[in-house]
Design a protein around this motif. Structure first.
Motif, short mmCIF file in Angstrom:
data_model
loop_
_atom_site.label_atom_id
_atom_site.label_comp_id
_atom_site.label_asym_id
_atom_site.label_seq_id
_atom_site.Cartn_x
_atom_site.Cartn_y
_atom_site.Cartn_z
N UNK A 1 0.80 -1.09 -0.46
CA UNK A 1 0.25 -0.02 -0.11
C UNK A 1 0.74 1.20 0.01
N UNK A 2 0.07 2.09 -0.65
CA UNK A 2 1.34 3.07 -0.77
C UNK A 2 0.48 4.65 0.30
N UNK A 3 1.36 4.17 0.78
CA UNK A 3 1.17 4.73 3.05
C UNK A 3 1.64 5.96 2.83
N UNK A 4 2.18 6.75 1.76
CA UNK A 4 2.55 8.05 1.37
C UNK A 4 1.13 9.22 1.06
N UNK A 5 0.60 8.39 0.29
CA UNK A 5 -0.60 8.47 -0.61
C UNK A 5 -2.02 9.02 0.12
N UNK A 6 -2.02 7.24 1.24
CA UNK A 6 -2.93 7.02 2.25
C UNK A 6 -2.55 8.38 3.28
N UNK A 7 -1.42 8.54 3.80
CA UNK A 7 -1.57 9.32 4.72
C UNK A 7 -2.21 11.52 4.12
N UNK A 8 -1.41 11.23 3.08
CA UNK A 8 -1.97 12.78 2.33
C UNK A 8 -4.11 13.28 2.03
N UNK A 9 -3.90 11.75 1.57
CA UNK A 9 -5.68 11.86 1.42
C UNK A 9 -6.67 11.88 2.51
N UNK A 10 -5.96 11.30 3.56
CA UNK A 10 -6.49 11.65 4.95
C UNK A 10 -6.38 13.04 5.58
N UNK A 11 -4.64 13.13 5.42
CA UNK A 11 -5.22 14.82 5.92
C UNK A 11 -6.19 15.19 5.07
N UNK A 12 -6.59 15.40 3.88
CA UNK A 12 -6.79 16.45 3.28
C UNK A 12 -8.00 16.10 3.39
N UNK A 13 -9.20 14.80 3.76
CA UNK A 13 -10.35 14.43 3.80
C UNK A 13 -10.39 14.86 5.75
N UNK A 14 -9.25 15.11 6.40
CA UNK A 14 -9.86 15.17 7.88
C UNK A 14 -10.26 16.85 7.29
N UNK A 15 -9.95 17.74 7.06
CA UNK A 15 -9.59 18.88 6.46
C UNK A 15 -11.10 19.26 5.45
N UNK A 16 -11.76 18.30 4.89
CA UNK A 16 -13.02 18.85 5.06
C UNK A 16 -13.86 18.18 5.36
N UNK A 17 -13.45 17.31 6.30
CA UNK A 17 -14.75 17.48 7.60
C UNK A 17 -14.83 18.07 8.22
N UNK A 18 -13.68 18.15 9.01
CA UNK A 18 -13.80 19.71 10.25
C UNK A 18 -14.71 21.05 8.86
#
Length: 221
Positions: A1-18
């Protein structure tokens, strides 16, 4: 799994949820980001044909994700009542044009219509030109849901190999409006042994779906 991509998307989704709901608590934001990141990373490793096919299986994905989340949390004691989830009405299909989750992928998920997308996303992801969309829309070949003003979004589940499923035009010609038609197409149907009409159209079982639609409209059930 591409952990860098996972972390990048996770951070973006967290900002969007907020931004989407300032009342969401930190665990919900972090869990949502984590799941979204892992899913995005897994999808990115699929072959292009698999990615395109996956985007057409929205009803199955929605059910599978809900089942997975429920199963993974089934043994966790609930200590407090969950906050009631706010959901848009059918009058506001999706936050297209506003910042938020829609900015991450070009598509959004409505509370009743499933994942939908605008012309830009469809052209970039499926190679569907705006001229084709306009032509299909004029001829009633495609479900187009108004998202505010003159803009429309298109449910992704209706497309097969970059084209609307055969038979959509027949369903639209039977129903009084596109929202009613799409709502009927995505619900399990007793006339079809509990199967979902849009999935049968994608299997080219047009006649069975049309007969079920006619029966539905004749009985009003």
């Amino acid at each position: 799994m591409n952990h860098n991509l996972a972390s990048f998307v996770a951070a973006a989704v967290e900002r969007a949820l907020v931004e989407y709901d300032h009342g969401l608590r930190k665990p919900a934001i972090e869990a949502g980001g984590l799941v979204a990141g892992m899913v995005a990373a897994a999808v990115s490793e699929l072959a292009l044909d698999q990615q395109i096919h996956l985007a057409t299986r929205v009803s199955e994905i929605e059910g599978a994700v809900a089942e997975l989340v429920t199963r993974l949390t089934a043994d966790v004691p609930v200590r407090s009542h969950r906050k009631a989830a706010s959901s848009p009405t059918t009058a506001t299909l999706s936050p297209v044009g506003r910042r938020g989750i829609a900015d991450l992928s070009g598509q959004v998920t409505t509370n009743w219509a499933g994942p939908v997308a605008g012309p830009t996303f469809l052209e970039r992801t499926f190679g569907i030109s705006r001229s084709s969309l306009n032509r299909w829309q004029r001829r009633n070949y495609v479900i187009a849901l108004r998202s505010g003003g003159r803009k429309h979004v298109f449910p992704l589940a209706q497309f097969v190999d970059g084209r609307p499923a055969t038979g959509i035009v027949d369903v639209l010609n039977l129903f009084s409006n596109q929202r009613l038609a799409w709502l009927w197409l995505i619900r399990p149907n007793s006339e079809l042994d509990g199967q979902i009409p849009i999935e049968l159209l994608k299997q080219e079982l047009r006649d069975a779906v049309i007969e079920a639609a006619q029966a539905h409209l004749a009985t009003g059930e």
